[in-house]
Design a protein around this motif. Structure first.
Motif, PDB file in Angstrom:
ATOM      1  N   ASN A 145       1.968   7.898   1.827  1.00 40.12           N
ATOM      2  CA  ASN A 145       2.230   9.250   1.348  1.00 40.12           C
ATOM      3  C   ASN A 145       3.445   9.881   2.027  1.00 40.12           C
ATOM      4  O   ASN A 145       4.227  10.588   1.378  1.00 40.12           O
ATOM      5  CB  ASN A 145       1.004  10.136   1.571  1.00 40.12           C
ATOM      6  N   ARG A 202       0.850  -1.194   0.000  1.00 43.23           N
ATOM      7  CA  ARG A 202       0.000   0.000   0.000  1.00 43.23           C
ATOM      8  C   ARG A 202       0.885   1.244   0.000  1.00 43.23           C
ATOM      9  O   ARG A 202       1.909   1.283   0.689  1.00 43.23           O
ATOM     10  CB  ARG A 202      -0.928  -0.002   1.215  1.00 43.23           C
ATOM     11  N   TYR A 203       0.462   2.258  -0.765  1.00 36.13           N
ATOM     12  CA  TYR A 203       1.269   3.475  -0.878  1.00 36.13           C
ATOM     13  C   TYR A 203       1.189   4.299   0.402  1.00 36.13           C
ATOM     14  O   TYR A 203       0.100   4.556   0.932  1.00 36.13           O
ATOM     15  CB  TYR A 203       0.800   4.314  -2.066  1.00 36.13           C
ATOM     16  N   ARG A 213       0.168   5.756  -9.182  1.00 33.04           N
ATOM     17  CA  ARG A 213      -0.645   5.052  -8.200  1.00 33.04           C
ATOM     18  C   ARG A 213      -2.099   5.457  -8.410  1.00 33.04           C
ATOM     19  O   ARG A 213      -2.386   6.482  -9.043  1.00 33.04           O
ATOM     20  CB  ARG A 213      -0.189   5.370  -6.776  1.00 33.04           C
ATOM     21  N   PHE A 251       5.550   2.443  -1.814  1.00 36.79           N
ATOM     22  CA  PHE A 251       4.667   1.335  -1.468  1.00 36.79           C
ATOM     23  C   PHE A 251       5.308   0.535  -0.335  1.00 36.79           C
ATOM     24  O   PHE A 251       6.501   0.227  -0.378  1.00 36.79           O
ATOM     25  CB  PHE A 251       4.433   0.431  -2.682  1.00 36.79           C
TER      26      PHE A 251
END
Length: 474
Positions: free
Chosen positions: A179, A176-177, A408, A184
Motif C-alpha cells: 500500500n 504482493r501489493y 487488486r 506489487f
C-alpha cells in the motif's frame, strides 16, 4: 424403455426359449457365450439411466459405439450446448467427497487474467486461502499475484499445463501489493505440499455498525451440509448470533459460490425469507416427459423449513443484498430465485452463470465393479410462482467486477473491498453507488472454480428420488 419393461421382456424371452436351449445344450458345448466387454457393461448402465432420467430426453443424441470409453459414451449422449453441466466421474465416492468440499490440494483458489494485451503472459490472482491449508501455513494471502509455478512463467502456451501441477507438491513465485509503494512487490518463492482438505464453506461472518444500524455479512463459498450437518449447523449458529445482535441488514457474499447441495440452499433460505414455515413453497420442480408419467414426479414442490433462527422479519425494507460474479451459479441462483417472491433481492456484482437445472448423483448399486458416478441434469427448478427464466443469469442491480473495477483483491471483510463497499454504500444511501467506478484494463480468462465438483451444480441427495427410481424399476 424403462428397466422394468426391459426385464419383463427378457424374462418372457428366457421362459419361451428354455426348452430349445435345453435341447441344444450338448450341441453348444463348443460355442461359449461372448464375454461382455467391461465398457459395454458400464455403457449399457449409462444408457439405461439416461433413457429414464435425462431432462432433455427427446434431444438426447445417438451414442458412439458401446465399447467406447464410458466418458466418451456419456458425452456423446448429451444435448450440448444446451446442457452445459451433466458430467460423469470415474469414482462415485470421490464425487461425493468433492461435493462435500473434500479434495487433495494445497488450499488456494485463483482468478486468471492476461497481464497485458501486448504480451502472452498470464497472472493468477489468489482469491482466497483455505483455513488450515498448506497455503495458509506458507503465508499465501488473498490478492497475491502468482506469475510462476515450479519456476516456469505462466503464459498462454504454458498455463494449462502448469496449473495441472497444482494437484501435486509445487512452488509458486508471486508478488504482493504494498500500500505504501502503491505497487506489487516480489515475495520469496514458497513450496507448497498437497494434502486432503475438508473445506468449511462458511468462510467469514461479521457485523458492521453504520449510522447506528447493524449489518450482518456472510461469505459462503459452496453449499454443503458437512458430516453430521456440521456446516448447516454452523450457518444456523451464525444467524442465531445475527438475530441476537438485532441486525438491520444482511449481505450474502456468493461471488465464488458455484452451487452444491439443494438441502443446504433450503436451509439457508429458510433462515432468511420472512416468517416462512414448512408449509411455504421454496421451489417447484419439473422432470422429463417419461418421469412425469408417474404420480411421484408430478407437482413436486420443495418447502422451506421452520427455523427458530430465521431473521427475515427484522431486515429493513424486507430486503437482502447478494454479492455475485460470473462464478455465482446453480444453488446460489436457486436462493436468489426462491427468495424473490418473498422479499426484495438486491444483486451487487456481475451477471451470474445462469443455471436453473439440477442433478442427482447416481451410482450402479447392482454392480460393485462399476465405480462410475453420474451427475446428469434431471430436473428444472422454478420459484413458487413457476418463474424459472434465469438460464442466461441474473443481472445485477449494481454492477462491479473484481480486477476490472478494482485492480487488486482486498481482504474479505475490508470495507474498502469493491463489492462489499458497493453494498455498504447502497445501505448507507449513497446516491448512484458504483456509477463512477474506475475501469482497469485487466481481462479475466478463467479461474480454478470451474474445476470444482460443486461448481455449476444443484445437487439433490434426497433419498426419496432414488427410492422412487429404484421402486419403479423393480
Amino acid at each position: 424403455m424403462s428397466k422394468f419393461f426391459k426385464k419383463l421382456k427378457l424374462l418372457l424371452l428366457i421362459v419361451g426359449t428354455s426348452i430349445i436351449l435345453g435341447a441344444c445344450e450338448d450341441k453348444n458345448e463348443n460355442n461359449p457365450r461372448r464375454t461382455l466387454d467391461p465398457n459395454e457393461k458400464v455403457n449399457t448402465w449409462i444408457k439405461d439411466v439416461m433413457d429414464e432420467v435425462y431432462l432433455w430426453l427427446e434431444s438426447m443424441r445417438q451414442p458412439v459405439a458401446l465399447t467406447s470409453e464410458p466418458e466418451l459414451y456419456f458425452e456423446s449422449l448429451l444435448n450440448r450446448p444446451t446442457d452445459r453441466f451433466s458430467v460423469i466421474y470415474p469414482d462415485y465416492q470421490e464425487l461425493i467427497n468433492q461435493l462435500q468440499g473434500v479434495s487433495l490440494e494445497a488450499g488456494y483458489e485463483i482468478l486468471l487474467a492476461r497481464e497485458s494485451e501486448t504480451n502472452n503472459n498470464i497472472v493468477a490472482f489468489v482469491t482466497y486461502v483455505k483455513k488450515g491449508s498448506p497455503a495458509e501455513q506458507a503465508g499465501v494471502k488473498r490478492g497475491d499475484r502468482i506469475e510462476r509455478i515450479n519456476g516456469e512463467r505462466l503464459t498462454f502456451d504454458s498455463y494449462i499445463r502448469l496449473l495441472g501441477n497444482r494437484s501435486e507438491n509445487h512452488s509458486i513465485t508471486f508478488f504482493r501489493y504494498n500500500n505504501e509503494a502503491a505497487a506489487f512487490q516480489a515475495q520469496p518463492a514458497v513450496s507448497l505440499t498437497v494434502t486432503e482438505i475438508a473445506e468449511d464453506p462458511n468462510f467469514l461472518d461479521t457485523i458492521y455498525q453504520v449510522n447506528n444500524e447493524k449489518i450482518g455479512y456472510v461469505v459462503y463459498h459452496f453449499f454443503a451440509p458437512g458430516t453430521d450437518n456440521r456446516y448447516d449447523n454452523r450457518m444456523d449458529q451464525i444467524f442465531a448470533e445475527f438475530q441476537t445482535e438485532g441486525i438491520d441488514h444482511l449481505i450474502l457474499d456468493f461471488r465464488y459460490n458455484g452451487g452444491g447441495f439443494v438441502s443446504s440452499a433450503i436451509n439457508l433460505a429458510s433462515l432468511i425469507a420472512p416468517n416462512v414455515t414448512s408449509n411455504d413453497v421454496f421451489s417447484k420442480r419439473l422432470f422429463n416427459s417419461f418421469l412425469m408419467q408417474f404420480e411421484n414426479f408430478q407437482n413436486v414442490e420443495t418447502k422451506f423449513r421452520s427455523k427458530s433462527e430465521n431473521l427475515g422479519s427484522q431486515l429493513q425494507g424486507n430486503r437482502i443484498y447478494i454479492l455475485t460474479s460470473r462464478r455465482t451459479a446453480s444453488a446460489s441462483e436457486l436462493i436468489i430465485n426462491g427468495l424473490k417472491p418473498y422479499m426484495d433481492v438486491v444483486i451487487i456484482g456481475d451477471i451470474t452463470t445462469g443455471k436453473n437445472v439440477g442433478s442427482v448423483p447416481i451410482e450402479d448399486e447392482d454392480d460393485p465393479d462399476n465405480k462410475y458416478g453420474l451427475l446428469p441434469i434431471i430436473f428444472k427448478d422454478a420459484d413458487k410462482n413457476g418463474q424459472s427464466e434465469f438460464s442466461e443469469g441474473f443481472l445485477p442491480n449494481i454492477q462491479g467486477v473484481e480486477l476490472r473495477n478494482q485492480n487488486r483483491l482486498l481482504p474479505f471483510g475490508d470495507t474498502d473491498e469493491l463489492l462489499l463497499k458497493l453494498a455498504l454504500d447502497r445501505i448507507k444511501g449513497v446516491q448512484q453507488a458504483g456509477a463512477r467506478l474506475k475501469t482497469f484494463d485487466i481481462e479475466i480468462i478463467g479461474s480454478s472454480f470451474e474445476n470444482k465438483a460443486h461448481y455449476g451444480k444443484m445437487v439433490d441427495m434426497d433419498p426419496s428420488i432414488k427410492t422412487i427410481l429404484k421402486r419403479k424399476n423393480q
